[in-house]
Design an enzyme around this catalytic site. Sequence first.
Site, PDB file in Angstrom:
ATOM      1  N   SER B  16     -46.517 -54.497  60.687  1.00  0.00           N
ATOM      2  CA  SER B  16     -46.088 -56.224  60.478  1.00  0.00           C
ATOM      3  C   SER B  16     -47.182 -56.321  60.067  1.00  0.00           C
ATOM      4  O   SER B  16     -47.247 -56.931  59.230  1.00  0.00           O
ATOM      5  CB  SER B  16     -45.271 -56.602  61.053  1.00  0.00           C
ATOM      6  OG  SER B  16     -44.312 -55.704  62.083  1.00  0.00           O
ATOM      7  N   ARG B  39     -49.850 -64.011  63.333  1.00  0.00           N
ATOM      8  CA  ARG B  39     -48.804 -63.900  63.979  1.00  0.00           C
ATOM      9  C   ARG B  39     -47.458 -64.515  64.356  1.00  0.00           C
ATOM     10  O   ARG B  39     -46.586 -64.587  64.336  1.00  0.00           O
ATOM     11  CB  ARG B  39     -49.491 -64.250  65.619  1.00  0.00           C
ATOM     12  CG  ARG B  39     -48.337 -64.258  66.846  1.00  0.00           C
ATOM     13  CD  ARG B  39     -48.999 -63.935  68.113  1.00  0.00           C
ATOM     14  NE  ARG B  39     -49.612 -62.011  68.407  1.00  0.00           N
ATOM     15  CZ  ARG B  39     -49.369 -61.453  68.007  1.00  0.00           C
ATOM     16  NH1 ARG B  39     -48.187 -61.206  68.641  1.00  0.00           N
ATOM     17  NH2 ARG B  39     -49.767 -60.138  68.965  1.00  0.00           N
ATOM     18  N   HIS B  42     -45.409 -63.247  61.149  1.00  0.00           N
ATOM     19  CA  HIS B  42     -44.923 -62.318  61.568  1.00  0.00           C
ATOM     20  C   HIS B  42     -43.456 -63.055  62.637  1.00  0.00           C
ATOM     21  O   HIS B  42     -42.916 -61.881  62.744  1.00  0.00           O
ATOM     22  CB  HIS B  42     -46.082 -61.341  62.952  1.00  0.00           C
ATOM     23  CG  HIS B  42     -45.144 -60.938  64.219  1.00  0.00           C
ATOM     24  ND1 HIS B  42     -44.758 -60.329  64.913  1.00  0.00           N
ATOM     25  CD2 HIS B  42     -44.995 -59.563  63.617  1.00  0.00           C
ATOM     26  CE1 HIS B  42     -44.424 -59.447  64.999  1.00  0.00           C
ATOM     27  NE2 HIS B  42     -44.130 -58.464  64.613  1.00  0.00           N
TER      28      HIS B  42
END
Lengths: 206, 206
Positions: B16, B39, B42
């Site tokens: 990812s 993050r 994500h």
Amino acid sequence: MVTLQPIAPQDIEAESFRIIEHELGTTDCTPEEFAVVRRIIHATGDFSFAETLRFHPQAISAGLAAIRSGKNILVDVNMAASGVSTGLLARFGGRVICRIAEAETAAMAKANTTTRSDAAISRSVADNIGIVAVGNAPTALLKVMELIDQGLFNPDLVIGVPVGFVNAAESKEILVRQPYPFITTLGRKGGTPVAVAAVNALLRLA
Amino acid sequence: MVTLQPIAPQDIEAESFRIIEHELGTTDCTPEEFAVVRRIIHATGDFSFAETLRFHPQAISAGLAAIRSGKNILVDVNMAASGVSTGLLARFGGRVICRIAEAETAAMAKANTTTRSDAAISRSVADNIGIVAVGNAPTALLKVMELIDQGLFNPDLVIGVPVGFVNAAESKEILVRQPYPFITTLGRKGGTPVAVAAVNALLRLA
């Protein structure tokens, strides 16, 4: 200069819904579907969900029947369990189930070389599940669909809205073609707040 | 026809991140700030956060110092408490604090005609708080900033990313002008997954 709107705590949700309805304009969903769409936009600040949400024609009625009959709600992660209005659910006799953090789940995942999300679903099929809500793990949603196909799991409604870049959009492309009741979002977006908002909208409708 | 990418559970996050880096291209943030941006994307599937995130120049260093010194992390809702990597935090000696659901918080909110989010912050100022992370309630973020202004609260880093339509964007417009370390997102978007992703990115960096 930033001015803050003075507003009583209990009026914040109503005012948010008013803004969403005003900006969104008319939609082609039913009033009950709109209650779900509106709460998801409220939870994310993201109007794109009005375009990407997909409802099976029986999604709302199946979800409401499951809640009213006192069935449980299975979620994929503890964050989702924290977000569901458990007080409302308890009035109908149901509870939220999440097995992701249990030791038996980790052991099963290791033994089967799979994810804990996958194992947590497999361990919950006999728990009188009415609604499954997956906002995080594509592997959890894939396992739900696999178990249903095998006749091993029979939830009334699958809310499948995993977020992310690896198999999330793909898992939802599969869900949207299923014959059983589902709620999903096309594309990469989704997430635990989306799953929780859908569940809580149904709880309020029930 | 939907094809699923075969991938081992432990490789999903890395893959990812690879996709995000590939699609995002170069950015003007530091490598540590980028770890937070990555993050958050994500966790949300939403690249718009790369444009709306704002970091105070000392945000990363202040957050890492707070974590390493064993201070606690204050969050606004239980969903956030469920999402933070408490195992990582515990290695440094800290814990996650959330007082939103405590009876004393409800009583204080009622007595002061304010929100429980507001009262939950006021009740936590003496809890050795290093990082405050607000992903849901604008009133919680406003209270944090008010208490800091009054000299009654002294966290090392304020992560303020409330989502929504009433005072969320406005509260972040105030935060982005503060002299102390903050991480925020401009506009209506944000939310608990954004706050949790920022905290967990810092925990990994620490």
